[in-house]
Design a protein around this motif. Structure first.
Motif, PDB file in Angstrom:
ATOM      1  N   ILE A  26      48.240  15.031 -20.293  1.00 29.06           N
ATOM      2  CA  ILE A  26      47.417  14.684 -19.119  1.00 29.06           C
ATOM      3  C   ILE A  26      47.975  13.438 -18.429  1.00 29.06           C
ATOM      4  O   ILE A  26      47.884  13.273 -17.225  1.00 29.06           O
ATOM      5  N   GLY A  27      48.541  12.529 -19.209  1.00 33.98           N
ATOM      6  CA  GLY A  27      49.010  11.255 -18.663  1.00 33.98           C
ATOM      7  C   GLY A  27      48.032  10.159 -19.032  1.00 33.98           C
ATOM      8  O   GLY A  27      47.075  10.385 -19.775  1.00 33.98           O
ATOM      9  N   LYS A  28      48.276   8.963 -18.492  1.00 31.53           N
ATOM     10  CA  LYS A  28      47.372   7.853 -18.823  1.00 31.53           C
ATOM     11  C   LYS A  28      46.227   7.792 -17.826  1.00 31.53           C
ATOM     12  O   LYS A  28      46.421   8.064 -16.641  1.00 31.53           O
ATOM     13  N   SER A  29      45.066   7.442 -18.304  1.00 30.95           N
ATOM     14  CA  SER A  29      43.937   7.230 -17.391  1.00 30.95           C
ATOM     15  C   SER A  29      42.933   6.277 -18.022  1.00 30.95           C
ATOM     16  O   SER A  29      43.205   5.705 -19.074  1.00 30.95           O
ATOM     17  N   TYR A  30      41.795   6.153 -17.367  1.00 31.26           N
ATOM     18  CA  TYR A  30      40.729   5.228 -17.782  1.00 31.26           C
ATOM     19  C   TYR A  30      41.149   3.771 -17.585  1.00 31.26           C
ATOM     20  O   TYR A  30      41.370   3.031 -18.544  1.00 31.26           O
ATOM     21  N   GLU A  31      41.278   3.420 -16.350  1.00 29.82           N
ATOM     22  CA  GLU A  31      41.615   2.044 -15.949  1.00 29.82           C
ATOM     23  C   GLU A  31      40.590   1.042 -16.493  1.00 29.82           C
ATOM     24  O   GLU A  31      40.911  -0.058 -16.897  1.00 29.82           O
ATOM     25  N   SER A  32      39.314   1.494 -16.453  1.00 30.98           N
ATOM     26  CA  SER A  32      38.271   0.624 -16.993  1.00 30.98           C
ATOM     27  C   SER A  32      37.460   1.398 -18.026  1.00 30.98           C
ATOM     28  O   SER A  32      37.600   2.626 -18.152  1.00 30.98           O
ATOM     29  N   ARG A  33      36.621   0.677 -18.728  1.00 35.47           N
ATOM     30  CA  ARG A  33      35.846   1.262 -19.827  1.00 35.47           C
ATOM     31  C   ARG A  33      35.013   2.459 -19.351  1.00 35.47           C
ATOM     32  O   ARG A  33      34.152   2.308 -18.483  1.00 35.47           O
ATOM     33  N   PRO A  34      35.252   3.655 -19.888  1.00 36.02           N
ATOM     34  CA  PRO A  34      34.497   4.815 -19.391  1.00 36.02           C
ATOM     35  C   PRO A  34      33.131   5.008 -20.056  1.00 36.02           C
ATOM     36  O   PRO A  34      32.526   6.068 -19.928  1.00 36.02           O
ATOM     37  N   TRP A  35      32.655   4.013 -20.776  1.00 36.24           N
ATOM     38  CA  TRP A  35      31.327   4.058 -21.384  1.00 36.24           C
ATOM     39  C   TRP A  35      30.497   2.947 -20.752  1.00 36.24           C
ATOM     40  O   TRP A  35      30.979   1.820 -20.628  1.00 36.24           O
ATOM     41  N   ASP A  36      29.268   3.256 -20.374  1.00 31.81           N
ATOM     42  CA  ASP A  36      28.461   2.184 -19.801  1.00 31.81           C
ATOM     43  C   ASP A  36      27.747   1.405 -20.913  1.00 31.81           C
ATOM     44  O   ASP A  36      27.945   1.681 -22.102  1.00 31.81           O
ATOM     45  N   ARG A  37      26.907   0.452 -20.495  1.00 29.26           N
ATOM     46  CA  ARG A  37      26.273  -0.438 -21.483  1.00 29.26           C
ATOM     47  C   ARG A  37      25.222   0.259 -22.330  1.00 29.26           C
ATOM     48  O   ARG A  37      24.697  -0.320 -23.276  1.00 29.26           O
ATOM     49  N   LYS A  38      24.900   1.506 -21.947  1.00 24.36           N
ATOM     50  CA  LYS A  38      23.963   2.271 -22.778  1.00 24.36           C
ATOM     51  C   LYS A  38      24.705   3.260 -23.670  1.00 24.36           C
ATOM     52  O   LYS A  38      24.082   4.079 -24.353  1.00 24.36           O
ATOM     53  N   GLY A  39      26.020   3.230 -23.589  1.00 24.13           N
ATOM     54  CA  GLY A  39      26.800   4.139 -24.421  1.00 24.13           C
ATOM     55  C   GLY A  39      26.934   5.530 -23.798  1.00 24.13           C
ATOM     56  O   GLY A  39      27.288   6.487 -24.468  1.00 24.13           O
ATOM     57  N   GLU A  40      26.641   5.615 -22.483  1.00 26.76           N
ATOM     58  CA  GLU A  40      26.799   6.903 -21.791  1.00 26.76           C
ATOM     59  C   GLU A  40      28.229   7.000 -21.266  1.00 26.76           C
ATOM     60  O   GLU A  40      28.774   6.022 -20.731  1.00 26.76           O
ATOM     61  N   PHE A  41      28.803   8.185 -21.370  1.00 23.38           N
ATOM     62  CA  PHE A  41      30.149   8.403 -20.853  1.00 23.38           C
ATOM     63  C   PHE A  41      30.105   8.464 -19.336  1.00 23.38           C
ATOM     64  O   PHE A  41      29.327   9.220 -18.756  1.00 23.38           O
ATOM     65  N   VAL A  42      30.907   7.640 -18.695  1.00 21.37           N
ATOM     66  CA  VAL A  42      30.902   7.597 -17.229  1.00 21.37           C
ATOM     67  C   VAL A  42      32.113   8.382 -16.755  1.00 21.37           C
ATOM     68  O   VAL A  42      33.209   7.852 -16.618  1.00 21.37           O
ATOM     69  N   SER A  43      31.895   9.674 -16.533  1.00 21.43           N
ATOM     70  CA  SER A  43      33.045  10.550 -16.290  1.00 21.43           C
ATOM     71  C   SER A  43      33.695  10.297 -14.942  1.00 21.43           C
ATOM     72  O   SER A  43      34.840  10.678 -14.720  1.00 21.43           O
ATOM     73  N   SER A  44      32.984   9.616 -14.029  1.00 26.11           N
ATOM     74  CA  SER A  44      33.590   9.370 -12.721  1.00 26.11           C
ATOM     75  C   SER A  44      34.799   8.451 -12.835  1.00 26.11           C
ATOM     76  O   SER A  44      35.627   8.358 -11.938  1.00 26.11           O
ATOM     77  N   ASN A  45      34.921   7.777 -13.988  1.00 23.57           N
ATOM     78  CA  ASN A  45      36.082   6.914 -14.188  1.00 23.57           C
ATOM     79  C   ASN A  45      37.341   7.708 -14.505  1.00 23.57           C
ATOM     80  O   ASN A  45      38.414   7.156 -14.602  1.00 23.57           O
ATOM     81  N   PHE A  46      37.166   9.002 -14.681  1.00 21.94           N
ATOM     82  CA  PHE A  46      38.313   9.808 -15.082  1.00 21.94           C
ATOM     83  C   PHE A  46      39.275   9.973 -13.913  1.00 21.94           C
ATOM     84  O   PHE A  46      38.912  10.419 -12.852  1.00 21.94           O
ATOM     85  N   GLU A  47      40.494   9.505 -14.113  1.00 18.85           N
ATOM     86  CA  GLU A  47      41.523   9.791 -13.103  1.00 18.85           C
ATOM     87  C   GLU A  47      42.757  10.182 -13.894  1.00 18.85           C
ATOM     88  O   GLU A  47      43.188   9.449 -14.751  1.00 18.85           O
ATOM     89  N   SER A  48      43.280  11.352 -13.634  1.00 20.04           N
ATOM     90  CA  SER A  48      44.473  11.738 -14.406  1.00 20.04           C
ATOM     91  C   SER A  48      45.722  11.685 -13.531  1.00 20.04           C
ATOM     92  O   SER A  48      45.638  11.450 -12.350  1.00 20.04           O
TER      93      SER A  48
END
Ligand code: BLA
Length: 316
Positions: A294-316
């Protein structure tokens, strides 16, 4: 063989003298991961009986081909622990810790994972309770193990900020409380890392204490396969492979990865790397040597402060 750098902890007279004289500290001499291993072993022994692993006889210490690095290995087992093992590498310019604890397949608890690479100018750190099952899809599994640990993750996410883009495939092996960070060496960072390591390890031991043995055969099978898939991934794609190869040569590096660090590949399952990860299959049927498809991604932490996955951070 050159003696490993002496560890100079911040509370020693030597350290204080260095500080008073304002002599620049040789940062690497302040870093030793042996202290981390000692803590983990002492703490484990307080909670369970650690028996030596049969691997100990074969994997204990090695010297690199150029004679400049020492590799120290130790391994144990316990009632709920299939394998607890550590690898510590010390050279004049590099310190490495690879410490992991793999549960018996009768338990679905996470795999403890501490991978620290320190060179003169950078520290690359992954510290996590790697989930056995998919925490993005299986909310029940996520809540069972991580719900109570989110505040711990949030605390250290602030002290040890996200290390930037990484191999996208790795994220599936990480939990919402993963610490993935890079920093330049300093005694302060070293202390923060040590305290994170202690807190994460104590949290893992607590999960171990509470873990209830699974009796359902199909659940045990599922746990075994999940651990096998994890081992298969890491033995093939671990970022440490290149360094190990340089130190001890390809044959010994592969042996160390398959038979020591990620031991269990031949026992826990029979599926191949390409059966688990078919996207790595080349046209001629061999495994693609790339670390990531896929390559490298997730420039910033893809989990929010509640431990939810923040999929909008996904960039491949
Ligand atoms: C880099 N190590 C990395 C990176 C990660 C990890 C995420 C950043 C590069 C990347 O995107 O992959 C660690 N990756 C992990 C871990 C898992 C994973 C723990 O998927 C678990 C599922 N690192 C070690 C050891 C050595 C080492 C033992 O753990 C050396 C012997 C070295 N890691 C190392 C080096 C780099 C690195 C040199 C930078 C080079 C690179 O990016 O490939």
């Amino acid at each position: 063989l050159r003696k490993p750098c002496p560890f100079v902890p911040p509370f020693t007279a030597v350290y204080r003298k260095q500080q008073q004289q304002r002599r620049p500290l040789i940062q690497l001499s302040a870093v030793s991961y042996n202290k981390f291993i000692h803590f983990a072993l002492d703490e484990s022994k307080r909670r369970t009986h650690l028996a030596p692993s049969p691997l100990q006889e074969r994997y204990n210490s090695m010297v690199s081909m150029d004679g400049n690095a020492e590799l120290q290995m130790s391994s144990f087992k316990a009632t709920k622990i299939r394998l607890l093992r550590s690898l510590c590498i010390e050279t004049r310019t590099m310190q490495v810790l690879d410490f992991a604890v793999f549960p018996e397949p009768e338990f679905d608890m996470p795999i403890f994972c501490a991978n620290f690479f320190t060179s003169a100018d950078v520290n690359i750190v992954v510290l996590d309770l790697n989930p056995l099952h998919n925490v993005i899809i299986e909310r029940e599994y996520r809540d069972k193990y991580y719900k109570g640990l989110i505040p711990l993750g949030v605390k250290y996410a602030e002290l040890l900020p996200w290390g930037g883009k990484l191999t996208s495939e790795s994220l599936k092996f990480f939990s919402p409380i993963v610490i993935w960070t890079r920093f330049t060496s300093s005694p302060e960072k070293y202390e923060v890392l040590y305290s994170a390591f202690m807190d994460y390890y104590k949290a893992w031991l607590e999960l171990m204490d509470q873990a209830v043995v699974e009796t359902n055969a199909s659940q045990i099978k599922r746990n075994r396969e999940a651990q096998h898939r994890y081992l298969t991934w890491r033995a093939e794609k671990d970022p440490g492979h290149g360094v190990l190869k340089r130190l001890i040569g390809e044959t010994q590096a592969k042996d160390l990865l398959v038979n020591f660090l990620f031991n269990g590949i031949d026992k826990l399952g029979s599926k191949s790397f390409l059966e688990y990860f078919p996207e790595y299959c080349c046209e001629d049927g061999t495994i693609n040597h790339k670390r990531s498809i896929i390559g490298k991604s997730y420039e910033s932490r893809p989990w929010d402060r509640k431990g939810e996955f923040v999929s909008s951070n996904f960039e491949s």
